[in-house]
Motif scaffolding. Structure first.
Motif, PDB file in Angstrom:
ATOM      1  N   ARG A  34       1.121   6.487  18.471  1.00  0.00           N
ATOM      2  CA  ARG A  34       0.145   6.750  17.437  1.00  0.00           C
ATOM      3  C   ARG A  34      -1.261   6.509  17.994  1.00  0.00           C
ATOM      4  NH1 ARG A  34       2.344   7.066  12.395  1.00  0.00           N
ATOM      5  NH2 ARG A  34       0.512   6.227  11.339  1.00  0.00           N
ATOM      6  N   VAL A  35      -2.258   6.976  17.261  1.00  0.00           N
ATOM      7  CA  VAL A  35      -3.642   6.806  17.694  1.00  0.00           C
ATOM      8  C   VAL A  35      -3.966   5.333  17.913  1.00  0.00           C
ATOM      9  CG1 VAL A  35      -6.034   6.982  16.875  1.00  0.00           C
ATOM     10  CG2 VAL A  35      -4.522   8.962  16.718  1.00  0.00           C
ATOM     11  N   SER A  36      -3.427   4.470  17.069  1.00  0.00           N
ATOM     12  CA  SER A  36      -3.717   3.032  17.189  1.00  0.00           C
ATOM     13  C   SER A  36      -3.218   2.459  18.511  1.00  0.00           C
ATOM     14  CB  SER A  36      -3.091   2.267  16.018  1.00  0.00           C
ATOM     15  OG  SER A  36      -1.700   2.541  15.934  1.00  0.00           O
ATOM     16  N   ARG A  37      -2.119   2.965  19.023  1.00  0.00           N
ATOM     17  CA  ARG A  37      -1.617   2.483  20.316  1.00  0.00           C
ATOM     18  C   ARG A  37      -2.496   2.980  21.462  1.00  0.00           C
ATOM     19  NH1 ARG A  37       4.576   3.211  22.698  1.00  0.00           N
ATOM     20  NH2 ARG A  37       4.201   2.129  24.681  1.00  0.00           N
ATOM     21  N   PHE A  38      -2.897   4.246  21.400  1.00  0.00           N
ATOM     22  CA  PHE A  38      -3.787   4.793  22.423  1.00  0.00           C
ATOM     23  C   PHE A  38      -5.111   4.033  22.431  1.00  0.00           C
ATOM     24  CE2 PHE A  38      -6.672   7.799  24.389  1.00  0.00           C
ATOM     25  CZ  PHE A  38      -5.891   8.530  25.284  1.00  0.00           C
ATOM     26  N   GLN A  39      -5.551   3.593  21.275  1.00  0.00           N
ATOM     27  CA  GLN A  39      -6.853   2.956  21.142  1.00  0.00           C
ATOM     28  C   GLN A  39      -6.929   1.614  21.878  1.00  0.00           C
ATOM     29  OE1 GLN A  39      -8.230   2.837  17.122  1.00  0.00           O
ATOM     30  NE2 GLN A  39      -9.974   1.518  17.565  1.00  0.00           N
ATOM     31  N   ARG A  40      -5.810   0.936  22.051  1.00  0.00           N
ATOM     32  CA  ARG A  40      -5.829  -0.405  22.661  1.00  0.00           C
ATOM     33  C   ARG A  40      -6.460  -0.379  24.053  1.00  0.00           C
ATOM     34  NH1 ARG A  40       0.468  -1.597  21.241  1.00  0.00           N
ATOM     35  NH2 ARG A  40       0.264  -1.359  18.952  1.00  0.00           N
ATOM     36  N   HIS A  41      -6.174   0.667  24.818  1.00  0.00           N
ATOM     37  CA  HIS A  41      -6.742   0.780  26.167  1.00  0.00           C
ATOM     38  C   HIS A  41      -7.262   2.204  26.369  1.00  0.00           C
ATOM     39  CE1 HIS A  41      -4.962  -3.117  27.046  1.00  0.00           C
ATOM     40  NE2 HIS A  41      -3.803  -2.662  26.588  1.00  0.00           N
ATOM     41  N   TRP A  42      -8.044   2.676  25.390  1.00  0.00           N
ATOM     42  CA  TRP A  42      -8.431   4.086  25.369  1.00  0.00           C
ATOM     43  C   TRP A  42      -9.205   4.500  26.621  1.00  0.00           C
ATOM     44  CZ3 TRP A  42     -13.524   5.458  25.646  1.00  0.00           C
ATOM     45  CH2 TRP A  42     -14.468   4.483  25.322  1.00  0.00           C
ATOM     46  N   GLU A  43     -10.070   3.625  27.140  1.00  0.00           N
ATOM     47  CA  GLU A  43     -10.857   4.000  28.314  1.00  0.00           C
ATOM     48  C   GLU A  43      -9.955   4.206  29.528  1.00  0.00           C
ATOM     49  OE1 GLU A  43     -14.812   2.547  30.812  1.00  0.00           O
ATOM     50  OE2 GLU A  43     -14.150   1.437  29.052  1.00  0.00           O
ATOM     51  N   HIS A  44      -8.995   3.306  29.708  1.00  0.00           N
ATOM     52  CA  HIS A  44      -8.034   3.455  30.812  1.00  0.00           C
ATOM     53  C   HIS A  44      -7.225   4.744  30.644  1.00  0.00           C
ATOM     54  CE1 HIS A  44      -4.785   2.630  33.619  1.00  0.00           C
ATOM     55  NE2 HIS A  44      -3.920   2.789  32.624  1.00  0.00           N
ATOM     56  N   HIS A  45      -6.789   5.028  29.418  1.00  0.00           N
ATOM     57  CA  HIS A  45      -5.986   6.238  29.182  1.00  0.00           C
ATOM     58  C   HIS A  45      -6.801   7.500  29.476  1.00  0.00           C
ATOM     59  CE1 HIS A  45      -2.818   3.778  27.720  1.00  0.00           C
ATOM     60  NE2 HIS A  45      -3.349   3.507  26.538  1.00  0.00           N
ATOM     61  N   LEU A  46      -8.087   7.489  29.109  1.00  0.00           N
ATOM     62  CA  LEU A  46      -8.923   8.656  29.390  1.00  0.00           C
ATOM     63  C   LEU A  46      -9.097   8.871  30.878  1.00  0.00           C
ATOM     64  CD1 LEU A  46     -11.820   8.594  26.744  1.00  0.00           C
ATOM     65  CD2 LEU A  46      -9.631   9.802  26.652  1.00  0.00           C
ATOM     66  N   ARG A  47      -9.343   7.803  31.605  1.00  0.00           N
ATOM     67  CA  ARG A  47      -9.557   7.941  33.053  1.00  0.00           C
ATOM     68  C   ARG A  47      -8.270   8.391  33.745  1.00  0.00           C
ATOM     69  NH1 ARG A  47     -14.584   6.648  34.097  1.00  0.00           N
ATOM     70  NH2 ARG A  47     -15.667   5.081  32.831  1.00  0.00           N
ATOM     71  N   THR A  48      -7.132   7.892  33.280  1.00  0.00           N
ATOM     72  CA  THR A  48      -5.851   8.331  33.834  1.00  0.00           C
ATOM     73  C   THR A  48      -5.619   9.812  33.559  1.00  0.00           C
ATOM     74  OG1 THR A  48      -4.913   6.117  33.549  1.00  0.00           O
ATOM     75  CG2 THR A  48      -3.363   7.937  33.828  1.00  0.00           C
ATOM     76  N   LEU A  49      -5.942  10.233  32.344  1.00  0.00           N
ATOM     77  CA  LEU A  49      -5.784  11.635  31.971  1.00  0.00           C
ATOM     78  C   LEU A  49      -6.679  12.529  32.823  1.00  0.00           C
ATOM     79  CD1 LEU A  49      -4.682  13.864  30.135  1.00  0.00           C
ATOM     80  CD2 LEU A  49      -6.349  13.162  28.389  1.00  0.00           C
ATOM     81  N   ILE A  50      -7.918  12.126  33.020  1.00  0.00           N
ATOM     82  CA  ILE A  50      -8.846  12.884  33.862  1.00  0.00           C
ATOM     83  C   ILE A  50      -8.296  13.007  35.280  1.00  0.00           C
ATOM     84  CG2 ILE A  50     -11.133  12.836  34.951  1.00  0.00           C
ATOM     85  CD1 ILE A  50     -12.142  11.493  32.323  1.00  0.00           C
ATOM     86  N   ASP A  51      -7.802  11.893  35.820  1.00  0.00           N
ATOM     87  CA  ASP A  51      -7.242  11.909  37.177  1.00  0.00           C
ATOM     88  C   ASP A  51      -6.022  12.823  37.261  1.00  0.00           C
ATOM     89  OD1 ASP A  51      -9.178  10.157  38.047  1.00  0.00           O
ATOM     90  OD2 ASP A  51      -7.898   8.373  37.916  1.00  0.00           O
ATOM     91  N   ASP A  52      -5.179  12.793  36.226  1.00  0.00           N
ATOM     92  CA  ASP A  52      -3.971  13.627  36.236  1.00  0.00           C
ATOM     93  C   ASP A  52      -4.323  15.113  36.240  1.00  0.00           C
ATOM     94  OD1 ASP A  52      -2.346  11.433  36.296  1.00  0.00           O
ATOM     95  OD2 ASP A  52      -1.763  11.525  34.177  1.00  0.00           O
ATOM     96  N   VAL A  53      -5.341  15.486  35.481  1.00  0.00           N
ATOM     97  CA  VAL A  53      -5.745  16.896  35.448  1.00  0.00           C
ATOM     98  C   VAL A  53      -6.329  17.304  36.793  1.00  0.00           C
ATOM     99  CG1 VAL A  53      -7.261  18.603  34.370  1.00  0.00           C
ATOM    100  CG2 VAL A  53      -6.135  16.869  32.951  1.00  0.00           C
ATOM    101  N   ARG A  54      -7.206  16.478  37.340  1.00  0.00           N
ATOM    102  CA  ARG A  54      -7.856  16.823  38.621  1.00  0.00           C
ATOM    103  C   ARG A  54      -6.854  16.922  39.764  1.00  0.00           C
ATOM    104  NH1 ARG A  54     -13.009  17.473  38.288  1.00  0.00           N
ATOM    105  NH2 ARG A  54     -14.355  16.291  36.870  1.00  0.00           N
ATOM    106  N   SER A  55      -5.785  16.136  39.703  1.00  0.00           N
ATOM    107  CA  SER A  55      -4.808  16.123  40.797  1.00  0.00           C
ATOM    108  C   SER A  55      -3.604  17.031  40.515  1.00  0.00           C
ATOM    109  CB  SER A  55      -4.330  14.691  41.042  1.00  0.00           C
ATOM    110  OG  SER A  55      -3.717  14.167  39.873  1.00  0.00           O
ATOM    111  N   ASN A  56      -3.715  17.853  39.428  1.00  0.00           N
ATOM    112  CA  ASN A  56      -2.641  18.784  39.049  1.00  0.00           C
ATOM    113  C   ASN A  56      -1.342  18.085  38.667  1.00  0.00           C
ATOM    114  OD1 ASN A  56      -4.140  21.205  39.392  1.00  0.00           O
ATOM    115  ND2 ASN A  56      -3.875  21.021  41.615  1.00  0.00           N
TER     116      ASN A  56
END
Length: 306
Positions: A34-56
């Motif tokens: 849920r959104v509340s779980r993502f929110q706990r470490h949202w900055e880390h999750h965003l940076r991981t997502l960005i890295d995953d997209v850039r590295s295919n």
């Protein structure tokens, strides 16, 4: 060539997409986050997502599919992406949306910034006062489930030059496909679906507008206003041909020729002769003539698009 992807993955754009996702509710995808779980470490999750997209490494998860009742019977299919996928789709929408919106015509009112039912109703009243009092009240048969994905992909490719963004959009179309045998269907519930639906139906808009038909469209609901019944009947045939080019068709039982004298309803607003009526805050508002409390509709979102 990757300029658009860079703008999408810019951290501030991703942060804004996350905040917008959070504002739209807690719904979980197939991963049960849920959104509340993502929110706990949202900055880390965003940076991981960005890295995953850039590295295919990025792959969207399947959608969580469920059905809700329609207002006038039947069920509506919704496909909800994971929170992570919704954030990336919103980040893409924030960059791609303004580019495509400049292409769209003034007859289109749904899913667009600074446009609402308020503007659609104002346009209908303007045409009525110009004596365009006959109406093709049209309904597209099961629009979202009928979108031809090969046609849609071609339209996207004409407007998006970044191959990595094209790849992302292709991934989302694949997971959101409604009919895999016929390769059809755009899932309602994905943040990018409203924009892509407007891109698809823009092909109908420009063909009608260039021939000076008075079109008012809100998402997949639309009417065409004419001076006579004969004109409305001729327009119905023209629209049927355009829809066939898009591999769509009318819902015959819900498509009709009518008039302001007979009355009709468009997106919950009832028009009859020189009046119109709608429900606002559980109260029926009826207005005679062209003037009335239209401002109440500014934030009104038709029930079927909630």
């Amino acid at each position: 060539m990757a300029q658009m992807l860079d703008r999408i993955l810019d951290f501030e754009n991703m942060k804004e997409a996350w905040l917008e996702t959070r504002r739209h509710g807690q719904a979980a995808g197939v991963d049960h986050w849920r959104v509340s779980r993502f929110q706990r470490h949202w900055e880390h999750h965003l940076r991981t997502l960005i890295d995953d997209v850039r590295s295919n490494r990025y792959k969207p998860r399947p959608l969580r599919v469920f059905y809700i009742p329609k207002r006038h019977g039947g069920r509506r299919r919704l496909g909800i992406p994971t929170v992570r996928d919704r954030v990336l789709q919103r980040a893409t929408l924030q960059v791609l949306g303004p580019k495509l919106d400049r292409k769209f015509l003034s007859c289109s009112y749904g899913y667009r910034p600074r446009r609402s039912l308020f503007h659609a109703v104002a346009a209908i009243l303007k045409y009525r006062d110009r004596e365009l009092t006959w109406v093709l009240d049209a309904d597209i048969d099961d629009f979202f489930s009928s979108v031809d994905l090969a046609l849609l992909q071609g339209l996207i490719a004409q407007n998006v030059r970044d191959p990595q963004v094209l790849h992302l959009l292709q991934l989302w179309l694949d997971v959101g496909m409604v009919d895999r045998r016929r390769k059809k269907g755009l899932a309602q519930g994905m943040p990018v679906s409203p924009l892509l639906s407007n891109l698809y139906l823009h092909e109908m808009d420009w063909q009608l507008v260039r021939n000076r038909w008075a079109l008012v469209r809100y998402a997949d609901d639309f009417i065409v206003l004419t001076y006579s019944r004969a004109e409305a009947e001729r327009c119905q045939g023209i629209v049927a041909d355009i829809l066939a080019e898009l591999k769509l068709r009318f819902e015959e039982e819900k498509t009709r020729i009518t008039s302001f004298d007979e009355g009709f309803e468009f997106l919950g607003v009832a028009f009859e002769r020189d009046s119109y009526a709608y429900t606002w805050q559980d109260k029926r508002v009826e207005v005679h003539g062209s003037r009335g409390p239209l401002w109440q509709m500014w934030d009104y979102f038709p029930h079927q698009y909630e």
